[in-house]
Design a protein around this motif. Sequence first.
Motif, short mmCIF file in Angstrom:
data_model
loop_
_atom_site.label_atom_id
_atom_site.label_comp_id
_atom_site.label_asym_id
_atom_site.label_seq_id
_atom_site.Cartn_x
_atom_site.Cartn_y
_atom_site.Cartn_z
N HIS A 1 0.82 -1.22 0.00
CA HIS A 1 0.00 0.00 0.00
C HIS A 1 0.85 1.26 0.00
N LEU A 2 2.02 1.18 -0.62
CA LEU A 2 2.87 2.37 -0.72
C LEU A 2 2.15 3.45 -1.51
N GLY A 3 2.22 4.67 -1.02
CA GLY A 3 1.60 5.80 -1.70
C GLY A 3 0.11 5.94 -1.44
N GLU A 4 -0.49 5.00 -0.68
CA GLU A 4 -1.92 5.07 -0.40
C GLU A 4 -2.17 5.76 0.94
N THR A 5 -3.40 6.11 1.16
CA THR A 5 -3.81 6.73 2.42
C THR A 5 -5.02 5.99 2.98
N ILE B 1 -4.68 9.94 5.95
CA ILE B 1 -3.35 9.77 6.54
C ILE B 1 -2.54 8.84 5.64
N PRO B 2 -1.33 9.27 5.25
CA PRO B 2 -0.49 8.40 4.40
C PRO B 2 -0.03 7.17 5.18
N GLY C 1 10.89 10.76 5.07
CA GLY C 1 10.14 9.89 4.18
C GLY C 1 10.39 8.43 4.48
N GLY C 2 9.43 7.58 4.09
CA GLY C 2 9.59 6.13 4.22
C GLY C 2 9.25 5.57 5.58
N ILE C 3 8.77 6.40 6.51
CA ILE C 3 8.42 5.90 7.85
C ILE C 3 6.97 5.42 7.82
N PRO C 4 6.71 4.15 8.13
CA PRO C 4 5.34 3.63 8.10
C PRO C 4 4.51 4.17 9.25
N ILE C 5 3.19 4.15 9.03
CA ILE C 5 2.27 4.62 10.06
C ILE C 5 2.34 3.70 11.27
N ALA D 1 1.79 -0.26 10.03
CA ALA D 1 2.22 -0.81 8.74
C ALA D 1 3.73 -0.98 8.75
N ASP D 2 4.22 -1.81 7.82
CA ASP D 2 5.67 -1.94 7.68
C ASP D 2 6.17 -1.00 6.59
N ASN D 3 7.45 -1.08 6.25
CA ASN D 3 8.01 -0.13 5.29
C ASN D 3 7.54 -0.36 3.85
N GLN D 4 6.77 -1.44 3.62
CA GLN D 4 6.15 -1.67 2.31
C GLN D 4 4.67 -1.31 2.33
#
Length: 358
Positions: free
Chosen positions: A77-81, A89-90, A105-109, A124-127
């Motif tokens: 779900h990269l780039g999704e909110t 929320i990204p 950048g690149g920090i998961p929620i 979420a993880d980094n992917q």
Amino acid sequence: MATDSSTEFTLDSAAALAADEGGTIEGKSPWLLAWRRLRRNYVALAFLALFFLIVIACSLAGPYADHIAKSGPNDNHLGETFERGGKQIPIVSKGGFVGDKFVSGGIPIGPQLWHADGRYVFGADNQGRDVAVRLLYGGLNSLKVGIGSAFVCTGFALLFALLAGYFGGWVDWVISRFFDLIWAFPVLLLAIALGTALSINGFHHAGINIAAGSLWIPTLVISYVLIPYIGRPLRGQILSLREKEFVEAATAQGASPLRVMFSELLPNIASSVLVFFALIIANNILTEAGLSFLGAGVQPPNPSWGTLIADGQSRIVTAPWLAIIPGIAIVLTVLSLNIFGDGLRDALDPRAKVRMEH
């Protein structure tokens, strides 16, 4: 896995319960007496309930992913909110300034608990994959490997122990040397070597074809390396039982070796087998986690608790929950099995003093 001499007992020694204060074993089955002991151990039963809750939760991974999280274990779900409190929320931060604050950048929620309608409960993880979904699917795979390998390992160890203990002679010598051969290697190193080799090409011999990414690979590897840890103590018990009068009586009456082994010897080591089985499930789950963490167990994209910890170690500073949450799941599962295994051993051991009230 270390063995404890206190696990070496047999059901025919249940007569020792007669020494319990105010108790009697007349007309009582040893299994009934063991159950009466176990049901008084509330700590062991509580941890058994905890283990069943973990199993049930992992078994519901599919419905949770489909109907609540709405995300599969490998969905990116990269780039999704997602929406929370009317705001978008990204899932993974893009970086830049948010107001006057710079966000990398690149920090998961992080964990949302239940504030996002069941999505990203553990973040979420980094992917951009839902950690809660992967935790449940990973737990399901870890439990499959742990319980499956315990069945295979216990079954083969019991068979070898019966053959070696009953027949003795060259049969005992061959099986004992097989145990010694495996025993000579450090368990984890041998499992890593076998798991790494089989995870590349799989197993394709003797008409058996197992793909490299199959869960059967870590299951069979763990089963193989732990056979002597159950087989050796069981063999010792059977060697002792073979000299008992009831075995001689059965042989004198013309009972076949199979009947003696499975009708006379097996019931008298059943209590030990149950205790070993409960304890080795915990040991196998730990072994699987170690192998998967090192890349020699469950192979990506299949999740397991070990692979989740491996994925989270690179983010241990910015997103520590990625490694901590699966680690807690492993600790709770293994702790519950070990405490219940100890309680089961105490219940089946007739030397433990528990008052029997009628």
